[in-house]
Design a protein around this motif. Structure first.
Motif, PDB file in Angstrom:
ATOM      1  N   TYR A 182       0.837  -1.203   0.000  1.00 38.07           N
ATOM      2  CA  TYR A 182       0.000   0.000   0.000  1.00 38.07           C
ATOM      3  C   TYR A 182       0.871   1.251   0.000  1.00 38.07           C
ATOM      4  CZ  TYR A 182      -3.485   3.455   1.315  1.00 38.07           C
ATOM      5  OH  TYR A 182      -4.283   4.556   1.340  1.00 38.07           O
ATOM      6  N   ARG A 183       2.011   1.201   0.713  1.00 40.05           N
ATOM      7  CA  ARG A 183       2.935   2.340   0.689  1.00 40.05           C
ATOM      8  C   ARG A 183       3.381   2.635  -0.740  1.00 40.05           C
ATOM      9  NH1 ARG A 183       6.727  -0.052   5.554  1.00 40.05           N
ATOM     10  NH2 ARG A 183       5.341   0.457   7.301  1.00 40.05           N
ATOM     11  N   LYS A 184       3.749   1.589  -1.442  1.00 37.48           N
ATOM     12  CA  LYS A 184       4.215   1.756  -2.816  1.00 37.48           C
ATOM     13  C   LYS A 184       3.105   2.323  -3.698  1.00 37.48           C
ATOM     14  CE  LYS A 184       6.283  -0.792  -6.668  1.00 37.48           C
ATOM     15  NZ  LYS A 184       6.786  -2.099  -7.136  1.00 37.48           N
ATOM     16  N   SER A 185       1.895   1.800  -3.552  1.00 30.06           N
ATOM     17  CA  SER A 185       0.760   2.279  -4.337  1.00 30.06           C
ATOM     18  C   SER A 185       0.451   3.737  -4.021  1.00 30.06           C
ATOM     19  CB  SER A 185      -0.462   1.400  -4.068  1.00 30.06           C
ATOM     20  OG  SER A 185      -1.616   1.910  -4.704  1.00 30.06           O
ATOM     21  N   LEU A 186       0.513   4.081  -2.737  1.00 29.45           N
ATOM     22  CA  LEU A 186       0.219   5.449  -2.316  1.00 29.45           C
ATOM     23  C   LEU A 186       1.245   6.424  -2.883  1.00 29.45           C
ATOM     24  CD1 LEU A 186      -1.782   7.019  -0.575  1.00 29.45           C
ATOM     25  CD2 LEU A 186      -0.281   6.642   1.388  1.00 29.45           C
ATOM     26  N   VAL A 187       2.515   6.047  -2.843  1.00 31.39           N
ATOM     27  CA  VAL A 187       3.564   6.915  -3.378  1.00 31.39           C
ATOM     28  C   VAL A 187       3.400   7.092  -4.886  1.00 31.39           C
ATOM     29  CG1 VAL A 187       6.035   7.006  -3.900  1.00 31.39           C
ATOM     30  CG2 VAL A 187       5.277   6.576  -1.572  1.00 31.39           C
ATOM     31  N   GLU A 188       3.027   6.033  -5.587  1.00 36.39           N
ATOM     32  CA  GLU A 188       2.818   6.155  -7.033  1.00 36.39           C
ATOM     33  C   GLU A 188       1.733   7.178  -7.348  1.00 36.39           C
ATOM     34  OE1 GLU A 188       2.025   2.141  -8.105  1.00 36.39           O
ATOM     35  OE2 GLU A 188       4.152   1.593  -8.295  1.00 36.39           O
ATOM     36  N   SER A 189       0.668   7.178  -6.552  1.00 31.76           N
ATOM     37  CA  SER A 189      -0.388   8.179  -6.756  1.00 31.76           C
ATOM     38  C   SER A 189       0.104   9.576  -6.403  1.00 31.76           C
ATOM     39  CB  SER A 189      -1.614   7.824  -5.905  1.00 31.76           C
ATOM     40  OG  SER A 189      -2.227   6.639  -6.356  1.00 31.76           O
ATOM     41  N   LEU A 190       0.873   9.693  -5.314  1.00 34.28           N
ATOM     42  CA  LEU A 190       1.382  10.997  -4.899  1.00 34.28           C
ATOM     43  C   LEU A 190       2.393  11.548  -5.900  1.00 34.28           C
ATOM     44  CD1 LEU A 190       1.810  10.492  -1.047  1.00 34.28           C
ATOM     45  CD2 LEU A 190       0.205  12.035  -2.188  1.00 34.28           C
ATOM     46  N   VAL A 191       3.143  10.671  -6.550  1.00 34.08           N
ATOM     47  CA  VAL A 191       4.073  11.122  -7.594  1.00 34.08           C
ATOM     48  C   VAL A 191       3.300  11.783  -8.733  1.00 34.08           C
ATOM     49  CG1 VAL A 191       5.628  10.332  -9.423  1.00 34.08           C
ATOM     50  CG2 VAL A 191       5.946   9.520  -7.077  1.00 34.08           C
ATOM     51  N   ALA A 192       2.200  11.165  -9.146  1.00 35.00           N
ATOM     52  CA  ALA A 192       1.382  11.747 -10.217  1.00 35.00           C
ATOM     53  C   ALA A 192       0.803  13.093  -9.789  1.00 35.00           C
ATOM     54  CB  ALA A 192       0.259  10.784 -10.596  1.00 35.00           C
ATOM     55  N   ILE A 193       0.317  13.168  -8.547  1.00 37.87           N
ATOM     56  CA  ILE A 193      -0.271  14.421  -8.052  1.00 37.87           C
ATOM     57  C   ILE A 193       0.793  15.507  -7.954  1.00 37.87           C
ATOM     58  CG2 ILE A 193      -1.425  15.510  -6.098  1.00 37.87           C
ATOM     59  CD1 ILE A 193      -2.621  12.707  -5.473  1.00 37.87           C
ATOM     60  N   THR A 194       1.935  15.169  -7.364  1.00 40.44           N
ATOM     61  CA  THR A 194       2.994  16.153  -7.142  1.00 40.44           C
ATOM     62  C   THR A 194       3.582  16.648  -8.459  1.00 40.44           C
ATOM     63  OG1 THR A 194       3.521  15.022  -5.056  1.00 40.44           O
ATOM     64  CG2 THR A 194       5.158  16.570  -5.899  1.00 40.44           C
ATOM     65  N   THR A 195       3.713  15.772  -9.430  1.00 41.41           N
ATOM     66  CA  THR A 195       4.193  16.194 -10.748  1.00 41.41           C
ATOM     67  C   THR A 195       3.258  17.235 -11.352  1.00 41.41           C
ATOM     68  OG1 THR A 195       5.219  14.033 -11.131  1.00 41.41           O
ATOM     69  CG2 THR A 195       4.790  15.398 -13.065  1.00 41.41           C
ATOM     70  N   ALA A 196       1.961  17.008 -11.188  1.00 36.75           N
ATOM     71  CA  ALA A 196       0.971  17.947 -11.730  1.00 36.75           C
ATOM     72  C   ALA A 196       0.914  19.249 -10.940  1.00 36.75           C
ATOM     73  CB  ALA A 196      -0.408  17.293 -11.750  1.00 36.75           C
ATOM     74  N   MET A 197       1.480  19.253  -9.733  1.00 34.16           N
ATOM     75  CA  MET A 197       1.463  20.454  -8.887  1.00 34.16           C
ATOM     76  C   MET A 197       2.729  21.284  -9.029  1.00 34.16           C
ATOM     77  SD  MET A 197      -1.321  21.036  -7.145  1.00 34.16           S
ATOM     78  CE  MET A 197      -0.898  21.912  -5.633  1.00 34.16           C
ATOM     79  N   MET A 198       3.521  21.047 -10.069  1.00 32.75           N
ATOM     80  CA  MET A 198       4.693  21.872 -10.328  1.00 32.75           C
ATOM     81  C   MET A 198       4.294  23.121 -11.120  1.00 32.75           C
ATOM     82  SD  MET A 198       7.367  20.491  -8.934  1.00 32.75           S
ATOM     83  CE  MET A 198       6.465  19.714  -7.581  1.00 32.75           C
ATOM     84  N   ARG A 199       4.919  24.236 -10.819  1.00 33.49           N
ATOM     85  CA  ARG A 199       4.620  25.476 -11.526  1.00 33.49           C
ATOM     86  C   ARG A 199       5.220  25.485 -12.930  1.00 33.49           C
ATOM     87  NH1 ARG A 199       2.355  28.990  -8.130  1.00 33.49           N
ATOM     88  NH2 ARG A 199       2.719  28.733  -5.881  1.00 33.49           N
ATOM     89  N   GLU A 200       6.247  24.711 -13.137  1.00 30.33           N
ATOM     90  CA  GLU A 200       6.877  24.619 -14.445  1.00 30.33           C
ATOM     91  C   GLU A 200       7.380  23.208 -14.664  1.00 30.33           C
ATOM     92  OE1 GLU A 200      10.595  26.820 -14.656  1.00 30.33           O
ATOM     93  OE2 GLU A 200      10.497  27.098 -12.481  1.00 30.33           O
ATOM     94  N   GLU A 201       7.657  22.883 -15.907  1.00 33.90           N
ATOM     95  CA  GLU A 201       8.100  21.533 -16.243  1.00 33.90           C
ATOM     96  C   GLU A 201       9.570  21.355 -15.885  1.00 33.90           C
ATOM     97  OE1 GLU A 201       8.064  18.557 -20.148  1.00 33.90           O
ATOM     98  OE2 GLU A 201       6.949  20.468 -20.150  1.00 33.90           O
ATOM     99  N   TYR A 202       9.908  20.153 -15.397  1.00 30.45           N
ATOM    100  CA  TYR A 202      11.285  19.854 -15.012  1.00 30.45           C
ATOM    101  C   TYR A 202      12.200  19.972 -16.229  1.00 30.45           C
ATOM    102  CZ  TYR A 202      15.282  17.233 -13.165  1.00 30.45           C
ATOM    103  OH  TYR A 202      16.531  16.843 -12.771  1.00 30.45           O
ATOM    104  N   ASP A 203      13.417  20.494 -15.999  1.00 26.61           N
ATOM    105  CA  ASP A 203      14.317  20.766 -17.116  1.00 26.61           C
ATOM    106  C   ASP A 203      15.147  19.559 -17.539  1.00 26.61           C
ATOM    107  OD1 ASP A 203      15.887  20.567 -14.901  1.00 26.61           O
ATOM    108  OD2 ASP A 203      16.805  22.552 -15.052  1.00 26.61           O
ATOM    109  N   GLY A 204      14.895  18.410 -16.938  1.00 29.60           N
ATOM    110  CA  GLY A 204      15.635  17.206 -17.305  1.00 29.60           C
ATOM    111  C   GLY A 204      14.696  16.104 -17.752  1.00 29.60           C
ATOM    112  N   GLU A 205      15.159  14.849 -17.631  1.00 28.78           N
ATOM    113  CA  GLU A 205      14.353  13.707 -18.016  1.00 28.78           C
ATOM    114  C   GLU A 205      13.174  13.539 -17.054  1.00 28.78           C
ATOM    115  OE1 GLU A 205      14.570  11.656 -20.547  1.00 28.78           O
ATOM    116  OE2 GLU A 205      16.325  12.640 -21.431  1.00 28.78           O
ATOM    117  N   SER A 206      11.981  13.349 -17.612  1.00 29.62           N
ATOM    118  CA  SER A 206      10.789  13.197 -16.769  1.00 29.62           C
ATOM    119  C   SER A 206      10.884  11.930 -15.914  1.00 29.62           C
ATOM    120  CB  SER A 206       9.536  13.151 -17.633  1.00 29.62           C
ATOM    121  OG  SER A 206       9.590  12.079 -18.564  1.00 29.62           O
ATOM    122  N   ALA A 207      11.517  10.883 -16.443  1.00 31.18           N
ATOM    123  CA  ALA A 207      11.671   9.641 -15.678  1.00 31.18           C
ATOM    124  C   ALA A 207      12.543   9.875 -14.449  1.00 31.18           C
ATOM    125  CB  ALA A 207      12.275   8.547 -16.556  1.00 31.18           C
ATOM    126  N   THR A 208      13.569  10.694 -14.595  1.00 32.83           N
ATOM    127  CA  THR A 208      14.444  11.024 -13.462  1.00 32.83           C
ATOM    128  C   THR A 208      13.675  11.799 -12.403  1.00 32.83           C
ATOM    129  OG1 THR A 208      16.393  11.103 -14.896  1.00 32.83           O
ATOM    130  CG2 THR A 208      16.550  12.228 -12.767  1.00 32.83           C
TER     131      THR A 208
END
Length: 455
Positions: free
Chosen positions: A100-126
């Motif tokens: 469940y920890r792993k599943s929860l973090v995967e969802s939070l990664v998607a949410i947090t990525t969408a909560m950035m003010r600008e796009e990351y300047d490197g590889e999105s996978a990184t």
């Protein structure tokens, strides 16, 4: 919310330790003590000044959080979503299973990525990997590569705040992002449900416990309501008893890994065990005769999950059964055919030192899903034609569990007992697993016809 004007603010306390010095601001509201820690004196002094200013202006202080209304709003406006997500994950961590920890973090990664003010300047996978590391309590403080540290620093600086969620435009944009995959296509219904549930629960935490928001902004934004349903078993994936026996026989012919796994797949088909339950089954959990009916006592499970998600640092550590309390087990009947498979397995392969029936060939650990997945695919290739093998029939080993539950139901076992054996609630059973085998529809119609003519 209860408030009070009875406020006393103390001087800043400096705490010197071997590695670092911290500064604590302490104050009292209506007899309740509160405190905040800071790494720099200037930050502590600034925070204390804000408390003093609010008290002089006659603001009411919240007796639950200790903050005046103006400062509480400031907290929401300055607390980044990235920082809050880490705090939320830390709160959930102790009472969550590794999977469940792993599943929860995967969802939070998607949410947090969408909560950035600008796009990351490197590889999105990184960037996603860096977020995963930062949100994981076990890996956050470990040695990070410069690449990952750069990505984490970017997240700290570029994250929107919790207060930004009160903007309808921000919230609608976030919800839309959670509906999509990386390639721009729509994510699966289950993935969207997990992400939205995580977002809703996190916001409730921000409202109810952290007092960062006055109300849940999801309640105030009109968006299209989506109907989420439990995943139902596809009837075309469910095998009948004859097909099951042929497949189990074929497993024994599927190369070196096959013979030791015949009883493993048998447990899934004849007793509806989940893979993590079967892989942790020990000899002491068996109450079986030489032949005939026996019983299985399930007590613990060993789900497949990486070491960084566990408390022990051991991959696939032992834990409680799914949907069960720590020491709550369940009993499952062992039909004669399964008894024969288990007795043959014990006679030919014995057990691991700790009594487990199934163990990895190399180190005696958990049998990996890739191993039993390849074995099952090979068995299907032996039994089925190429056309059938390309279809959904028993495509996954887990489909054996579906077949077991369907067999019990179509055999006339009452649903409450089936739910108890399978380890499900009755509602989940009827909505997900109540599928009939081939011919079940006709058998049901025959029963209705006999009832109508009084037989």
């Amino acid at each position: 919310m209860t408030t009070s004007h009875d406020v006393r603010i103390w001087s800043i306390e400096t705490i010197k330790r071997v590695r670092k010095t911290t500064h604590r601001v302490r104050w009292i509201v209506a007899g309740e003590k509160f405190g905040e820690m800071f790494t720099e004196f200037a930050l502590a002094d600034s925070f204390r000044s804000k408390l003093m200013t609010a008290a002089r202006k006659g603001e009411e202080f919240d007796t639950e959080t200790g903050y005046p209304a103006s400062l509480r709003r400031t907290q929401a406006e300055t607390k980044t979503w990235f920082e809050f997500a880490c705090e939320y994950m830390d709160m959930k961590w102790p009472d969550s299973s590794p999977k469940y920890r792993k599943s929860l973090v995967e969802s939070l990664v998607a949410i947090t990525t969408a909560m950035m003010r600008e796009e990351y300047d490197g590889e999105s996978a990184t960037f996603r990997k860096a977020l995963k590391v930062a949100l994981n309590k076990n890996t956050r403080e470990g040695g990070l590569t410069s690449e990952l540290q750069h990505a984490i620093n970017f997240a700290k600086k570029s994250s929107k705040t919790v207060g930004d969620l009160t903007s309808p435009e921000v919230l609608r944009s976030l919800l839309h992002a959670l509906d999509m995959k990386l390639d721009g296509t729509r994510a699966s219904t289950n993935t969207i449900r997990h992400r939205r549930t995580t977002l809703g629960n996190a916001i409730e935490y921000a409202v109810d416990e952290k007092k960062l928001l006055d109300s849940n902004p999801l309640d105030e934004v009109k968006v299209k309501k989506r109907k989420f349903t439990l995943h139902e078993v596809d009837p075309t994936s469910v095998i009948n008893p004859i097909q099951a026996r042929k497949l189990l026989s074929a497993v024994a012919e599927s190369g070196k890994p096959g013979p030791p796994l015949v009883a493993f797949f048998g447990l899934m088909y004849y007793a509806a065990l989940r893979p993590e339950e079967a892989l942790n089954l020990k000899k002491e959990n068996l109450s079986i005769p030489e032949s005939g009916w026996g019983d299985l006592r399930l007590e613990r499970a060993r789900p497949e999950v990486e070491a960084e998600w566990t408390n022990s640092g051991e991959a696939s550590e032992e834990g409680p059964l799914k949907h069960r309390a720590e020491k709550e087990g369940r009993n499952v009947p062992c039909p004669p055919e399964l008894t024969a498979l288990l007795q043959a397995h014990l006679s030919q392969f014995g057990t691991a030192p700790d009594g487990r029936l199934f163990r990895g060939a190399r180190n005696g650990g958990r049998v990996r899903s890739t191993v039993y997945g390849r074995t099952w695919a090979a068995a299907r290739g032996i039994v089925f034609t190429a056309e059938v093998a390309a279809g959904p029939l028993a495509k996954r080993p887990y489909d054996l569990r579906h077949a077991a539950v369907s067999t019990w139901l179509s055999g006339g076992v009452e649903p409450t007992r089936v739910a108890k054996w399978a380890g499900h609630s009755l509602s989940v059973l009827l909505r997900v697993y109540a599928k009939c085998l081939d011919g079940g529809e006709q058998a049901a119609r025959d029963r209705v016809e006999r009832a109508l003519i009084g037989q």
